[in-house]
Design a protein around this motif. Sequence first.
Motif, PDB file in Angstrom:
ATOM      1  N   VAL A 106       0.831  -1.206   0.000  1.00 17.81           N
ATOM      2  CA  VAL A 106       0.000   0.000   0.000  1.00 17.81           C
ATOM      3  C   VAL A 106       0.865   1.254   0.000  1.00 17.81           C
ATOM      4  O   VAL A 106       0.634   2.208  -0.752  1.00 17.81           O
ATOM      5  CB  VAL A 106      -0.954   0.005   1.216  1.00 17.81           C
ATOM      6  CG1 VAL A 106      -1.642   1.355   1.354  1.00 17.81           C
ATOM      7  CG2 VAL A 106      -1.987  -1.104   1.078  1.00 17.81           C
ATOM      8  N   ALA A 107       1.895   1.257   0.845  1.00 16.82           N
ATOM      9  CA  ALA A 107       2.779   2.424   0.932  1.00 16.82           C
ATOM     10  C   ALA A 107       3.490   2.663  -0.392  1.00 16.82           C
ATOM     11  O   ALA A 107       3.612   3.808  -0.844  1.00 16.82           O
ATOM     12  CB  ALA A 107       3.789   2.229   2.053  1.00 16.82           C
ATOM     13  N   ILE A 133      11.286  -0.021   9.423  1.00 16.58           N
ATOM     14  CA  ILE A 133      10.970  -1.414   9.742  1.00 16.58           C
ATOM     15  C   ILE A 133      11.802  -2.367   8.887  1.00 16.58           C
ATOM     16  O   ILE A 133      12.311  -3.387   9.362  1.00 16.58           O
ATOM     17  CB  ILE A 133       9.468  -1.691   9.544  1.00 16.58           C
ATOM     18  CG1 ILE A 133       8.640  -0.857  10.535  1.00 16.58           C
ATOM     19  CG2 ILE A 133       9.154  -3.174   9.711  1.00 16.58           C
ATOM     20  CD1 ILE A 133       7.154  -0.970  10.347  1.00 16.58           C
ATOM     21  N   GLY A 134      11.977  -2.009   7.632  1.00 17.15           N
ATOM     22  CA  GLY A 134      12.727  -2.879   6.728  1.00 17.15           C
ATOM     23  C   GLY A 134      14.158  -3.097   7.179  1.00 17.15           C
ATOM     24  O   GLY A 134      14.690  -4.213   7.066  1.00 17.15           O
ATOM     25  N   LEU A 135      14.800  -2.057   7.705  1.00 10.56           N
ATOM     26  CA  LEU A 135      16.165  -2.216   8.196  1.00 10.56           C
ATOM     27  C   LEU A 135      16.201  -3.182   9.375  1.00 10.56           C
ATOM     28  O   LEU A 135      17.082  -4.056   9.452  1.00 10.56           O
ATOM     29  CB  LEU A 135      16.743  -0.863   8.610  1.00 10.56           C
ATOM     30  CG  LEU A 135      18.154  -0.899   9.226  1.00 10.56           C
ATOM     31  CD1 LEU A 135      19.161  -1.484   8.250  1.00 10.56           C
ATOM     32  CD2 LEU A 135      18.569   0.502   9.683  1.00 10.56           C
ATOM     33  N   GLY A 136      15.248  -3.050  10.287  1.00  8.39           N
ATOM     34  CA  GLY A 136      15.209  -3.954  11.434  1.00  8.39           C
ATOM     35  C   GLY A 136      15.032  -5.400  11.019  1.00  8.39           C
ATOM     36  O   GLY A 136      15.692  -6.305  11.561  1.00  8.39           O
ATOM     37  N   THR A 156      20.736   1.327  -2.040  1.00  3.36           N
ATOM     38  CA  THR A 156      19.517   1.317  -2.855  1.00  3.36           C
ATOM     39  C   THR A 156      18.361   2.081  -2.220  1.00  3.36           C
ATOM     40  O   THR A 156      17.208   1.908  -2.617  1.00  3.36           O
ATOM     41  CB  THR A 156      19.086  -0.138  -3.133  1.00  3.36           C
ATOM     42  OG1 THR A 156      18.923  -0.838  -1.886  1.00  3.36           O
ATOM     43  CG2 THR A 156      20.118  -0.858  -3.979  1.00  3.36           C
ATOM     44  N   VAL A 157      18.639   2.937  -1.238  1.00  2.00           N
ATOM     45  CA  VAL A 157      17.587   3.783  -0.669  1.00  2.00           C
ATOM     46  C   VAL A 157      16.986   4.636  -1.779  1.00  2.00           C
ATOM     47  O   VAL A 157      17.698   5.250  -2.579  1.00  2.00           O
ATOM     48  CB  VAL A 157      18.160   4.677   0.447  1.00  2.00           C
ATOM     49  CG1 VAL A 157      17.175   5.780   0.821  1.00  2.00           C
ATOM     50  CG2 VAL A 157      18.497   3.843   1.677  1.00  2.00           C
ATOM     51  N   ARG A 158      15.651   4.678  -1.821  1.00  2.00           N
ATOM     52  CA  ARG A 158      14.945   5.454  -2.836  1.00  2.00           C
ATOM     53  C   ARG A 158      14.478   6.787  -2.257  1.00  2.00           C
ATOM     54  O   ARG A 158      14.391   6.959  -1.046  1.00  2.00           O
ATOM     55  CB  ARG A 158      13.727   4.669  -3.352  1.00  2.00           C
ATOM     56  CG  ARG A 158      14.079   3.425  -4.141  1.00  2.00           C
ATOM     57  CD  ARG A 158      12.843   2.577  -4.395  1.00  2.00           C
ATOM     58  NE  ARG A 158      11.789   3.327  -5.054  1.00  2.00           N
ATOM     59  CZ  ARG A 158      10.519   2.898  -5.164  1.00  2.00           C
ATOM     60  NH1 ARG A 158      10.175   1.728  -4.642  1.00  2.00           N
ATOM     61  NH2 ARG A 158       9.619   3.632  -5.782  1.00  2.00           N
ATOM     62  N   ASP A 159      14.155   7.702  -3.145  1.00  2.00           N
ATOM     63  CA  ASP A 159      13.593   8.998  -2.745  1.00  2.00           C
ATOM     64  C   ASP A 159      12.080   8.859  -2.667  1.00  2.00           C
ATOM     65  O   ASP A 159      11.391   8.857  -3.684  1.00  2.00           O
ATOM     66  CB  ASP A 159      13.984  10.066  -3.764  1.00  2.00           C
ATOM     67  CG  ASP A 159      13.358  11.418  -3.444  1.00  2.00           C
ATOM     68  OD1 ASP A 159      12.991  11.638  -2.271  1.00  2.00           O
ATOM     69  OD2 ASP A 159      13.237  12.243  -4.363  1.00  2.00           O
ATOM     70  N   ASP A 202       4.591   6.947   5.403  1.00  2.06           N
ATOM     71  CA  ASP A 202       4.287   5.542   5.680  1.00  2.06           C
ATOM     72  C   ASP A 202       5.218   4.619   4.900  1.00  2.06           C
ATOM     73  O   ASP A 202       5.694   3.602   5.407  1.00  2.06           O
ATOM     74  CB  ASP A 202       2.836   5.214   5.331  1.00  2.06           C
ATOM     75  CG  ASP A 202       1.859   5.697   6.384  1.00  2.06           C
ATOM     76  OD1 ASP A 202       2.314   5.994   7.508  1.00  2.06           O
ATOM     77  OD2 ASP A 202       0.657   5.789   6.093  1.00  2.06           O
ATOM     78  N   ALA A 203       5.467   4.988   3.630  1.00  2.03           N
ATOM     79  CA  ALA A 203       6.357   4.166   2.811  1.00  2.03           C
ATOM     80  C   ALA A 203       7.762   4.148   3.395  1.00  2.03           C
ATOM     81  O   ALA A 203       8.436   3.115   3.402  1.00  2.03           O
ATOM     82  CB  ALA A 203       6.382   4.694   1.376  1.00  2.03           C
ATOM     83  N   ILE A 204       8.216   5.293   3.903  1.00  2.00           N
ATOM     84  CA  ILE A 204       9.556   5.376   4.488  1.00  2.00           C
ATOM     85  C   ILE A 204       9.648   4.510   5.742  1.00  2.00           C
ATOM     86  O   ILE A 204      10.602   3.757   5.937  1.00  2.00           O
ATOM     87  CB  ILE A 204       9.908   6.837   4.797  1.00  2.00           C
ATOM     88  CG1 ILE A 204      10.050   7.629   3.496  1.00  2.00           C
ATOM     89  CG2 ILE A 204      11.191   6.919   5.616  1.00  2.00           C
ATOM     90  CD1 ILE A 204      10.107   9.126   3.690  1.00  2.00           C
TER      91      ILE A 204
END
Length: 310
Positions: A34-35, A232-235, A216-219, A224-226
């Motif tokens: 969704v994000a 959360i993705g890093l964890g 690969t971090v995006r802009d 919410d997407a961040i």
Amino acid sequence: MSDQLESARRRRRTLRWRLGAPIRRAEHFARRLVADRRAPSRPLRALDSILPAVTTSGDRAALISGDRVAVIASYGGDQRVSRSLSTLVAEFESNGYRVLLVRASEATEPLVWPHAADRPSFVITKPNIGYDFGSWATALAVVPELVDKPFVIFANDSLLGPFDSLAPLVADFEASPCDVWGATDTLEYLPHLQSFLLGFKTGVLRNRAVQTFWRTVRDLDDKDAIVVRYEIGLGRLLATEGFVSRPWFAHEQIVPEGGNPTTIGGSRLLEAGFPFVKRILLDNPDVFPDAAVARSLVLSRYGQDPADWA
């Protein structure tokens, strides 16, 4: 390395999805989908847009000469530096950390430091792309030697303060038997360390999967997407790679009912010894009832009005 830490790492490797029981994995996937759909289309790598426009100043050799570095992500509409940022830099420096400041700003003039404080060892100025994760990714790209440092702290300027010494914070991080440290954790979305203060020990930032994460971090503009993709993705990535994490202040100590300890429990964090207040509380007192309590507590405990630190 302690036997306890190695045992915990083995459990992480054998239970790779321990943080993601089936229901939570499905929830995380749905939130991320969704994000991502809400996020506008952007270049795959924020660094592709950032690095050609980066400028640097300061003593790079001094920055990488020690074992301890604090990387501070900051945003400014002009070149003025807030009292909070000045004090944060000075406190890290006084506790043995060289400071790398990554300033996201369209202003090209040298920074103005109106409050007496130490200056960071090295400053990277970048376009306002990628938020905090884009700034930390920029630091790792411009100063790759960071991955070999035994103690690296990532911070941002979303905090007002510190109103007291950072010595207890630094001591808790360095004495922690874990690979990754955070000031707080939360149950929002999924259990994770909050990203405004994170500490990494030897080997974490050098990990190949972790390096790919930062490259690969995006802009993304959608908050919410961040949170879902990066905080959360890093964890989840760190857990998958077998790294063990721990917060300084566990959420259950601050907000037993769950939720975000920095907003719902800002005053309780202060009472527990956390020397900051989240800026968002003071900016939105009607949204966060704890804002008035936290402000009053800073006034009574430290003789400071956090509004003067913005």
